[in-house]
Design an enzyme around this catalytic site. Structure first.
Site, PDB file in Angstrom:
ATOM      1  CE  LYS A   1      -6.403  -0.269   4.575  1.00 44.74           C
ATOM      2  NZ  LYS A   1      -7.701  -0.481   3.912  1.00 44.74           N
TER       3      LYS A   1
ATOM      4  CG  HIS B   1      -5.118   1.374  -5.184  1.00 41.06           C
ATOM      5  ND1 HIS B   1      -4.949   0.481  -4.150  1.00 41.06           N
ATOM      6  CD2 HIS B   1      -6.341   1.117  -5.698  1.00 41.06           C
ATOM      7  CE1 HIS B   1      -6.030  -0.278  -4.045  1.00 41.06           C
ATOM      8  NE2 HIS B   1      -6.883   0.084  -4.976  1.00 41.06           N
TER       9      HIS B   1
ATOM     10  NE  ARG C   1      -3.678  -2.052   2.783  1.00 41.83           N
ATOM     11  CZ  ARG C   1      -3.505  -3.185   3.466  1.00 41.83           C
ATOM     12  NH1 ARG C   1      -2.333  -3.415   4.077  1.00 41.83           N
ATOM     13  NH2 ARG C   1      -4.464  -4.089   3.545  1.00 41.83           N
TER      14      ARG C   1
ATOM     15  CE1 TYR D   1      -5.382  -5.042  -4.782  1.00 42.00           C
ATOM     16  CE2 TYR D   1      -6.830  -3.500  -3.676  1.00 42.00           C
ATOM     17  CZ  TYR D   1      -5.621  -3.787  -4.261  1.00 42.00           C
ATOM     18  OH  TYR D   1      -4.654  -2.831  -4.330  1.00 42.00           O
TER      19      TYR D   1
ATOM     20  CG  HIS E   1      -6.483  -8.109   1.470  1.00 45.97           C
ATOM     21  ND1 HIS E   1      -6.668  -8.481   0.153  1.00 45.97           N
ATOM     22  CD2 HIS E   1      -6.272  -6.771   1.445  1.00 45.97           C
ATOM     23  CE1 HIS E   1      -6.570  -7.411  -0.618  1.00 45.97           C
ATOM     24  NE2 HIS E   1      -6.331  -6.367   0.147  1.00 45.97           N
TER      25      HIS E   1
ATOM     26  NE  ARG F   1      -2.856  -3.016  -1.508  1.00 43.13           N
ATOM     27  CZ  ARG F   1      -2.590  -3.932  -0.592  1.00 43.13           C
ATOM     28  NH1 ARG F   1      -1.337  -4.338  -0.409  1.00 43.13           N
ATOM     29  NH2 ARG F   1      -3.548  -4.463   0.149  1.00 43.13           N
TER      30      ARG F   1
END
Length: 310
Positions: A181, A250, A157, A285, A276, A253
């Protein structure tokens, strides 16, 4: 009891709404637009209640709220509109609880489906190769190529790329420590080309980096490069390298994820590489087309192969 939108509501449904509207005007300070939205949604829901023969808001339970949300979805209501409907209902029930007219909020645990965001189109392999044919000796060009190689080579990311410190990179093993994240740490491998160009960057990084700066990638000022600068530089390289598609972090990725899944058919491994939490995110995705799905099925399912050349 059957009603139409023009049928007057019983006082037991209408009066609490009027008190709530006054509360919104006098105490909440909401905009007129928001007040109108709340009123429209609540009036619609009051009509549904009346149609079902319910005469008091305290008769509403979570099942009714879920039924209402499901009805909206079946009728094609936008996710944003459904979210507004549920938000207005939650606020109204909180108001009734505050007044002692209800003991619990039946809309509290019901949420609208997330609005689907269109995924960016990924680059094909030729476009990636075209983008990464950067062979300039300028330290900034070396830095930019290293950033793009690492982002595509490890599927990072933008925030992860920017937050990488020098100490997070193990060139010998081709391994990178990433903080994703939720401050979750993961270790990911990165490509041989990324190893080569990160190594080149480390050899010239000292020409730009301020003393004691831990960041792997720094700006001309010597401090950690910003998100905006990375986006701007990648877009500029896309134009300079004559890549037809607009280049963004993005998109790199996304291209990494798509190309990895197309070549490996290993959804679980790609999930781990991308960081994820849920595999459903990876499925959305990395949009596999039917050809790749069929190929994965033929290779994996024990009864997919025909016997004796049939």
């Amino acid at each position: 009891m059957t009603t139409t939108p023009n049928t007057p509501l019983p006082n037991s449904l209408q009066k609490p709404l009027e008190r709530f509207y006054e509360f919104l005007r006098s105490e909440k300070g909401l905009s007129l637009h928001t007040q109108r939205n709340y009123k429209q949604q609540l009036e619609t829901m009051a009509q549904h209640l009346a149609e079902m023969g319910l005469k008091d808001w305290s008769q509403v339970d979570a099942g009714w709220v879920r039924q209402l949300a499901g009805k909206g979805m079946r009728e094609g209501m936008k996710a944003s509109s459904l979210a507004t409907r549920l938000s207005s209902l939650r606020s109204f029930f909180d108001f009734l609880i505050l007044r002692g007219e209800m003991s619990a909020n039946p809309a509290k645990g019901v949420s609208a489906p997330r609005k689907k965001r269109p995924l960016p189109k990924n680059l094909d392999v030729d476009e990636v190769n075209q983008l990464l044919e950067v062979n300039e000796d300028d330290p900034l060009a070396i830095r930019d190529r290293a950033m793009m190689e690492l982002m595509y080579g490890a599927g990072l990311r933008l925030a992860e790329l920017v937050s990488v410190d020098v100490r997070d990179v193990q060139l010998r093993s081709g391994e990178l420590r990433v903080i994703g994240k939720g401050d979750k740490e993961r270790k990911v491998p990165f490509s041989g080309m990324a190893t080569e160009w990160v190594g080149k960057w480390l050899r010239v990084r000292g020409d730009l980096a301020a003393p004691g700066e831990p960041a792997l990638f720094v700006s001309k000022l010597g401090t950690r490069i910003s998100h905006r600068s990375v986006q701007k530089r990648m877009a500029e390289w896309g134009q300079k390298q004559s890549v037809a598609s607009h280049i963004s972090p993005h998109k790199l990725r996304h291209s990494f994820a798509t190309h990895m899944l197309e070549s490996s058919n290993n959804l679980r491994a790609v999930q781990e590489l991308l960081g994820h939490e849920n595999i459903s995110t990876t499925q959305i995705y990395t949009h596999l087309d039917f050809q790749h799905l069929a190929q994965a099925y033929d290779q994996a399912h024990p009864r997919a192969r025909k016997k004796n050349g049939e």
